[in-house]
Design a protein around this motif. Structure first.
Motif, PDB file in Angstrom:
ATOM      1  N   ASN A   9       0.804  -1.225   0.000  1.00 35.77           N
ATOM      2  CA  ASN A   9       0.000   0.000   0.000  1.00 35.77           C
ATOM      3  C   ASN A   9       0.838   1.277   0.000  1.00 35.77           C
ATOM      4  O   ASN A   9       0.283   2.371  -0.080  1.00 35.77           O
ATOM      5  N   VAL A  10       2.170   1.136   0.099  1.00 36.56           N
ATOM      6  CA  VAL A  10       3.037   2.315   0.047  1.00 36.56           C
ATOM      7  C   VAL A  10       3.094   2.819  -1.391  1.00 36.56           C
ATOM      8  O   VAL A  10       3.517   2.107  -2.299  1.00 36.56           O
ATOM      9  N   GLN A  11       2.656   4.052  -1.602  1.00 33.97           N
ATOM     10  CA  GLN A  11       2.625   4.639  -2.934  1.00 33.97           C
ATOM     11  C   GLN A  11       3.868   5.466  -3.243  1.00 33.97           C
ATOM     12  O   GLN A  11       4.308   5.546  -4.385  1.00 33.97           O
ATOM     13  N   GLU A  12       4.434   6.081  -2.206  1.00 35.98           N
ATOM     14  CA  GLU A  12       5.560   6.981  -2.430  1.00 35.98           C
ATOM     15  C   GLU A  12       6.352   7.135  -1.138  1.00 35.98           C
ATOM     16  O   GLU A  12       5.797   7.008  -0.038  1.00 35.98           O
ATOM     17  N   ILE A  13       7.647   7.408  -1.278  1.00 31.20           N
ATOM     18  CA  ILE A  13       8.515   7.644  -0.123  1.00 31.20           C
ATOM     19  C   ILE A  13       9.238   8.968  -0.332  1.00 31.20           C
ATOM     20  O   ILE A  13       9.819   9.206  -1.391  1.00 31.20           O
ATOM     21  N   LYS A  14       9.180   9.837   0.679  1.00 27.25           N
ATOM     22  CA  LYS A  14       9.872  11.122   0.645  1.00 27.25           C
ATOM     23  C   LYS A  14      10.965  11.112   1.710  1.00 27.25           C
ATOM     24  O   LYS A  14      10.750  10.638   2.827  1.00 27.25           O
ATOM     25  N   ILE A  15      12.139  11.655   1.351  1.00 27.62           N
ATOM     26  CA  ILE A  15      13.281  11.645   2.259  1.00 27.62           C
ATOM     27  C   ILE A  15      13.611  13.063   2.712  1.00 27.62           C
ATOM     28  O   ILE A  15      13.692  13.988   1.901  1.00 27.62           O
ATOM     29  N   SER A  16      13.779  13.241   4.018  1.00 32.57           N
ATOM     30  CA  SER A  16      14.299  14.473   4.612  1.00 32.57           C
ATOM     31  C   SER A  16      15.468  14.079   5.505  1.00 32.57           C
ATOM     32  O   SER A  16      15.633  12.894   5.818  1.00 32.57           O
ATOM     33  N   PRO A  17      16.301  15.041   5.925  1.00 33.23           N
ATOM     34  CA  PRO A  17      17.437  14.697   6.788  1.00 33.23           C
ATOM     35  C   PRO A  17      17.007  13.915   8.031  1.00 33.23           C
ATOM     36  O   PRO A  17      16.268  14.420   8.871  1.00 33.23           O
ATOM     37  N   GLY A  18      17.418  12.655   8.115  1.00 27.64           N
ATOM     38  CA  GLY A  18      17.170  11.828   9.289  1.00 27.64           C
ATOM     39  C   GLY A  18      15.841  11.103   9.327  1.00 27.64           C
ATOM     40  O   GLY A  18      15.657  10.186  10.132  1.00 27.64           O
ATOM     41  N   ILE A  19      14.890  11.503   8.478  1.00 30.32           N
ATOM     42  CA  ILE A  19      13.569  10.874   8.512  1.00 30.32           C
ATOM     43  C   ILE A  19      13.053  10.621   7.100  1.00 30.32           C
ATOM     44  O   ILE A  19      13.544  11.200   6.131  1.00 30.32           O
ATOM     45  N   MET A  20      12.062   9.735   7.008  1.00 27.57           N
ATOM     46  CA  MET A  20      11.401   9.499   5.725  1.00 27.57           C
ATOM     47  C   MET A  20       9.894   9.462   5.936  1.00 27.57           C
ATOM     48  O   MET A  20       9.404   9.104   7.015  1.00 27.57           O
ATOM     49  N   LEU A  21       9.184   9.868   4.905  1.00 26.60           N
ATOM     50  CA  LEU A  21       7.724   9.886   4.939  1.00 26.60           C
ATOM     51  C   LEU A  21       7.203   8.804   4.009  1.00 26.60           C
ATOM     52  O   LEU A  21       7.558   8.767   2.829  1.00 26.60           O
ATOM     53  N   LEU A  22       6.359   7.924   4.535  1.00 25.77           N
ATOM     54  CA  LEU A  22       5.694   6.918   3.720  1.00 25.77           C
ATOM     55  C   LEU A  22       4.280   7.405   3.410  1.00 25.77           C
ATOM     56  O   LEU A  22       3.516   7.732   4.324  1.00 25.77           O
ATOM     57  N   ILE A  23       3.960   7.470   2.126  1.00 25.47           N
ATOM     58  CA  ILE A  23       2.630   7.889   1.680  1.00 25.47           C
ATOM     59  C   ILE A  23       1.903   6.650   1.175  1.00 25.47           C
ATOM     60  O   ILE A  23       2.364   5.982   0.245  1.00 25.47           O
ATOM     61  N   PHE A  24       0.768   6.344   1.789  1.00 20.01           N
ATOM     62  CA  PHE A  24       0.040   5.126   1.462  1.00 20.01           C
ATOM     63  C   PHE A  24      -1.107   5.414   0.491  1.00 20.01           C
ATOM     64  O   PHE A  24      -1.445   6.572   0.218  1.00 20.01           O
ATOM     65  N   THR A  25      -1.698   4.353  -0.013  1.00 20.32           N
ATOM     66  CA  THR A  25      -2.842   4.473  -0.911  1.00 20.32           C
ATOM     67  C   THR A  25      -3.984   5.206  -0.213  1.00 20.32           C
ATOM     68  O   THR A  25      -4.291   4.942   0.954  1.00 20.32           O
ATOM     69  N   LYS A  26      -4.596   6.127  -0.932  1.00 22.84           N
ATOM     70  CA  LYS A  26      -5.700   6.909  -0.370  1.00 22.84           C
ATOM     71  C   LYS A  26      -6.853   5.993   0.017  1.00 22.84           C
ATOM     72  O   LYS A  26      -7.220   5.081  -0.727  1.00 22.84           O
ATOM     73  N   VAL A  27      -7.409   6.243   1.190  1.00 19.96           N
ATOM     74  CA  VAL A  27      -8.541   5.460   1.689  1.00 19.96           C
ATOM     75  C   VAL A  27      -9.707   6.415   1.927  1.00 19.96           C
ATOM     76  O   VAL A  27      -9.660   7.258   2.828  1.00 19.96           O
ATOM     77  N   GLY A  28     -10.744   6.295   1.107  1.00 21.32           N
ATOM     78  CA  GLY A  28     -11.888   7.192   1.260  1.00 21.32           C
ATOM     79  C   GLY A  28     -11.469   8.639   1.092  1.00 21.32           C
ATOM     80  O   GLY A  28     -10.911   9.032   0.074  1.00 21.32           O
ATOM     81  N   GLY A  29     -11.696   9.434   2.130  1.00 20.71           N
ATOM     82  CA  GLY A  29     -11.378  10.855   2.062  1.00 20.71           C
ATOM     83  C   GLY A  29     -10.112  11.234   2.789  1.00 20.71           C
ATOM     84  O   GLY A  29      -9.940  12.399   3.165  1.00 20.71           O
ATOM     85  N   HIS A  30      -9.210  10.275   3.003  1.00 20.46           N
ATOM     86  CA  HIS A  30      -7.959  10.624   3.672  1.00 20.46           C
ATOM     87  C   HIS A  30      -6.814   9.763   3.142  1.00 20.46           C
ATOM     88  O   HIS A  30      -7.036   8.733   2.502  1.00 20.46           O
ATOM     89  N   VAL A  31      -5.587  10.206   3.416  1.00 22.29           N
ATOM     90  CA  VAL A  31      -4.400   9.456   3.010  1.00 22.29           C
ATOM     91  C   VAL A  31      -3.601   9.096   4.267  1.00 22.29           C
ATOM     92  O   VAL A  31      -3.249   9.964   5.066  1.00 22.29           O
ATOM     93  N   PRO A  32      -3.346   7.803   4.498  1.00 24.03           N
ATOM     94  CA  PRO A  32      -2.531   7.384   5.647  1.00 24.03           C
ATOM     95  C   PRO A  32      -1.058   7.744   5.414  1.00 24.03           C
ATOM     96  O   PRO A  32      -0.537   7.606   4.305  1.00 24.03           O
ATOM     97  N   LEU A  33      -0.386   8.185   6.480  1.00 23.05           N
ATOM     98  CA  LEU A  33       1.011   8.609   6.402  1.00 23.05           C
ATOM     99  C   LEU A  33       1.785   8.068   7.599  1.00 23.05           C
ATOM    100  O   LEU A  33       1.230   7.917   8.692  1.00 23.05           O
ATOM    101  N   LYS A  34       3.067   7.786   7.377  1.00 17.65           N
ATOM    102  CA  LYS A  34       3.946   7.388   8.473  1.00 17.65           C
ATOM    103  C   LYS A  34       5.281   8.098   8.322  1.00 17.65           C
ATOM    104  O   LYS A  34       5.808   8.216   7.207  1.00 17.65           O
ATOM    105  N   ILE A  35       5.820   8.564   9.450  1.00 22.21           N
ATOM    106  CA  ILE A  35       7.161   9.147   9.470  1.00 22.21           C
ATOM    107  C   ILE A  35       8.077   8.173  10.200  1.00 22.21           C
ATOM    108  O   ILE A  35       7.801   7.772  11.335  1.00 22.21           O
ATOM    109  N   LEU A  36       9.164   7.777   9.522  1.00 22.14           N
ATOM    110  CA  LEU A  36      10.092   6.786  10.064  1.00 22.14           C
ATOM    111  C   LEU A  36      11.480   7.384  10.244  1.00 22.14           C
ATOM    112  O   LEU A  36      11.869   8.314   9.526  1.00 22.14           O
ATOM    113  N   SER A  37      12.220   6.830  11.182  1.00 20.95           N
ATOM    114  CA  SER A  37      13.631   7.161  11.331  1.00 20.95           C
ATOM    115  C   SER A  37      14.411   6.446  10.230  1.00 20.95           C
ATOM    116  O   SER A  37      14.254   5.236  10.039  1.00 20.95           O
ATOM    117  N   ILE A  38      15.232   7.196   9.496  1.00 22.06           N
ATOM    118  CA  ILE A  38      16.034   6.570   8.446  1.00 22.06           C
ATOM    119  C   ILE A  38      17.062   5.617   9.043  1.00 22.06           C
ATOM    120  O   ILE A  38      17.380   4.578   8.469  1.00 22.06           O
TER     121      ILE A  38
END
Length: 249
Positions: A9-38
């Motif tokens: 379900n991970v659609q895209e990954i964005k990288i920032s210094p020290g962390i990454m953002l996981l963008i998941f498949t849109k569900v209804g009217g919202h998009v699930p997101l997770k911020i992880l330690s690189i």
């Protein structure tokens, strides 16, 4: 291997210094997101962002604790993921750019759209518009753009002045201050054309003039070629030298 991420379900990954953002498949009217330690993949925050239904997502970008979300024909949303504070910028003021460059030192970001460059802060305010920095490519090619390590200058391959007689088919390299938008310097094909000196010879058969003209032609040709259809640009800050490459190699 330190760790792996396996989720269909991970659609895209964005990288920032020290962390990454996981963008998941849109569900209804919202998009699930997770911020992880690189460093070790630890989930630092898991949340959902509310979206307008039936509107295409133009982009979701991450800059440290800031999340930028833009949907088609909707306002830009800037979300602080620490406290859920939301800032909106009118769709009439902020239109979807073709590319971003984040300036981590200055807590600003550059946007590129229709050959123009603009600088924004994370309060949604326009910081800088550039006075003479019209990019060569209509759709931004960041290979032709260099930001100095102090993040105070932008060096780009731009459209040359229409009054430059040697600019036909060539662009110019423009150097501008990021915080003021002022153009500080410009390299054009005509920059390499030396001033012709008066010959001191008395001999009517003197070949000085032809030698000067030949030398001038070679220099002008070299500069013009270096500014033709640039596909890559690099600035060596230690040597104070600009390197360019084009489709001819």
């Amino acid at each position: 291997m330190l760790y792996s991420i396996s989720d269909k379900n991970v659609q895209e990954i964005k990288i920032s210094p020290g962390i990454m953002l996981l963008i998941f498949t849109k569900v209804g009217g919202h998009v699930p997101l997770k911020i992880l330690s690189i460093e070790d993949g630890t989930v630092l925050k898991s949340f959902s962002h509310l979206l307008h239904r039936n509107k295409k997502v133009d982009f979701i970008e991450q800059f440290n604790e800031k999340l930028l979300v833009k949907q088609e024909n909707e306002n830009l949303q800037i979300l602080d993921v620490r406290n859920s504070e939301l800032t909106e910028v009118s769709k009439n003021e902020f239109m979807t750019p073709s590319a971003f460059i984040f300036l981590y030192e200055n807590q600003l970001f550059l946007t590129f759209r229709n050959r123009t460059v603009a600088v924004w802060n994370f309060r949604g305010e326009l910081v800088t518009s550039f006075e003479d920095h019209l990019l060569w490519h209509p759709d931004c090619n960041t290979n032709n753009i260099y930001i100095t390590s102090d993040q105070d200058l932008i060096i780009s391959y731009c459209k040359a002045d229409s009054d430059d007689p040697l600019s036909e088919g060539n662009g110019s390299i423009n150097i501008s201050n990021i915080l003021t938008g002022k153009c500080l310097a410009k390299i054009r094909a005509s920059n390499g054309f030396p001033v012709e000196k008066q010959c001191s010879c008395c001999d009517v058969e003197c070949g000085c003039r032809s030698k000067v003209q030949s030398s001038s032609s070679r220099i002008r040709s070299t500069v013009a070629e270096a500014l033709e259809d640039i596909t890559a640009l690099f600035y060596d800050e230690e040597r104070n030298e600009i390197y360019t490459g084009n489709r001819y190699g």
